[in-house]
Scaffold this active site. Structure first.
Site, mmCIF file in Angstrom:
data_model
loop_
_atom_site.group_PDB
_atom_site.id
_atom_site.type_symbol
_atom_site.label_atom_id
_atom_site.label_comp_id
_atom_site.label_asym_id
_atom_site.label_seq_id
_atom_site.Cartn_x
_atom_site.Cartn_y
_atom_site.Cartn_z
ATOM 1 N N GLU A 46 0.821 -1.205 0.000
ATOM 2 C CA GLU A 46 0.000 0.000 0.000
ATOM 3 C C GLU A 46 0.861 1.264 0.000
ATOM 4 O O GLU A 46 0.531 2.252 -0.663
ATOM 5 C CB GLU A 46 -0.963 -0.004 1.181
ATOM 6 C CG GLU A 46 -2.096 -1.007 1.048
ATOM 7 C CD GLU A 46 -2.958 -0.761 -0.182
ATOM 8 O OE1 GLU A 46 -3.060 0.403 -0.629
ATOM 9 O OE2 GLU A 46 -3.524 -1.724 -0.704
ATOM 10 N N CYS A 202 -12.251 0.458 -15.854
ATOM 11 C CA CYS A 202 -12.808 1.819 -15.737
ATOM 12 C C CYS A 202 -11.665 2.805 -15.502
ATOM 13 O O CYS A 202 -11.600 3.505 -14.495
ATOM 14 C CB CYS A 202 -13.816 1.858 -14.586
ATOM 15 S SG CYS A 202 -14.824 3.360 -14.561
ATOM 16 N N CYS A 209 -15.754 -0.026 -21.601
ATOM 17 C CA CYS A 209 -17.097 -0.335 -21.111
ATOM 18 C C CYS A 209 -17.588 -1.704 -21.585
ATOM 19 O O CYS A 209 -18.419 -2.332 -20.916
ATOM 20 C CB CYS A 209 -18.085 0.750 -21.542
ATOM 21 S SG CYS A 209 -17.724 2.376 -20.822
ATOM 22 N N CYS A 212 -16.846 -4.109 -18.931
ATOM 23 C CA CYS A 212 -17.273 -3.754 -17.582
ATOM 24 C C CYS A 212 -18.492 -4.573 -17.148
ATOM 25 O O CYS A 212 -19.497 -4.616 -17.873
ATOM 26 C CB CYS A 212 -17.611 -2.264 -17.509
ATOM 27 S SG CYS A 212 -18.139 -1.747 -15.851
ATOM 28 N N CYS A 218 -24.380 1.506 -15.128
ATOM 29 C CA CYS A 218 -23.516 2.665 -14.881
ATOM 30 C C CYS A 218 -24.246 3.973 -15.187
ATOM 31 O O CYS A 218 -24.656 4.227 -16.323
ATOM 32 C CB CYS A 218 -22.252 2.563 -15.728
ATOM 33 S SG CYS A 218 -21.179 4.014 -15.622
#
Length: 301
Positions: A46, A202, A209, A212, A218
């Site tokens: 992270e 995205c 798309c 997706c 969406c």
């Protein structure tokens, strides 16, 4: 499913199953996602992944964990060694913050990364995002994990806009909490899945798309993909900036096992005012230590 107008937000439950299902099939096999990574591996990843692509992080991450498999291993070394091992990942203050967090984990928690969100947040160098990410990804807890990728997915899928605001808002945090599944394990999976969806599908530009799993739900797509209406999004520049000069100065110091003379650093960058400003900034940030004889080194304390 009832048709949804472009101004409606899709129900949270209608997003969970397709997004998590997509993640189960398409998630990248990354070392910090494997069980053996543990909470420390998640925390290291992270720190490294902030503003840095996975491809650049992977080799440094592997070397880091091989050298410092536990927080106490890193805490036992000088902070300058963390800066040296950070290499060219950029934003090297993250290395100092990670070293500080390792010291606190060793001193306060017996060398084990704490599982409680409040304890994570109390560690030096740990902000709201990192605390939530470690609690979620390492310990399977229910937290809203809002990085750039997740914020973009939520902005488009739920809010119907192309990009989120430049800085995370209270409204975004409220939306993220509202979209969380109720069960801890499923919420943690949702956090990882939405992050991966933003990273792979995205994306900020050239979103795909057709791939997706929630394209039919969406809000932004259903509204005809209206163009961004907020403040201009500034692209990051590097060439000729103080960041570039700082990077070159640090590269010389990282490559040297002994303190470096001023003349050696002067050869790094022609423009003396910018060079001096960059070096002063490194000293002020604790990344470089000036010595009494005019030489410089990575920090020992």
């Amino acid at each position: 499913m009832t048709a949804m107008t472009s101004t409606q937000t899709p129900p949270a439950a209608s997003l969970h199953t397709p997004v998590i299902g997509w993640f189960e099939q398409h998630a990248r096999d990354l070392p910090w996602r494997r069980p053996e990574a543990g909470a420390w591996g998640v925390m290291v990843s992270e720190f490294m992944l902030q503003q840095t692509p996975v491809s650049r992080v992977l080799p440094v991450y592997e070397q880091w964990l091989a050298r410092w498999p536990r927080p106490a291993d890193l805490a036992a070394e000088a902070p300058g060694e963390a800066v040296r091992a950070w290499g060219r990942l950029g934003y090297p203050r993250r290395a100092l913050r990670l070293h500080g967090a390792a010291q606190a984990i060793t001193e306060r928690h017996g060398g084990d990364v704490p599982s409680e969100h409040a304890q994570l947040l109390a560690l030096p160098g740990i902000g709201e995002y990192t605390a939530a990410a470690v609690a979620s990804f390492a310990y399977g807890q229910r937290h809203a994990v809002l990085d750039t990728n997740v914020r973009r997915v939520f902005a488009r899928a739920a809010s119907g806009v192309q990009y989120p605001p430049n800085a995370t808002t209270a409204a975004e945090r409220k939306l993220a909490r509202a979209l969380l599944p109720e069960e801890d394990e499923r919420a943690a999976r949702w956090a990882a899945a939405t992050m991966e969806l933003g990273a792979l599908v995205c994306t900020a530009r050239n979103e795909d798309c057709d791939r997706c799993p929630i394209a039919s739900r969406c809000a932004w797509r259903l509204a005809g993909k209206p163009a961004h209406q907020g403040p201009p999004r500034k692209g990051q520049t590097y060439a000729g900036t103080d960041r570039q000069v700082r990077g070159r100065l640090l590269a010389v110091l990282r490559d040297s096992v002994s303190p470096v003379a001023q003349a050696t650093l002067d050869a790094v960058w022609e423009e003396p005012v910018q060079r001096a400003r960059a070096l002063d900034g490194l000293v002020a940030d604790g990344l470089v230590e000036p010595l009494a004889d005019g030489r410089y080194r990575l920090p020992l304390t």
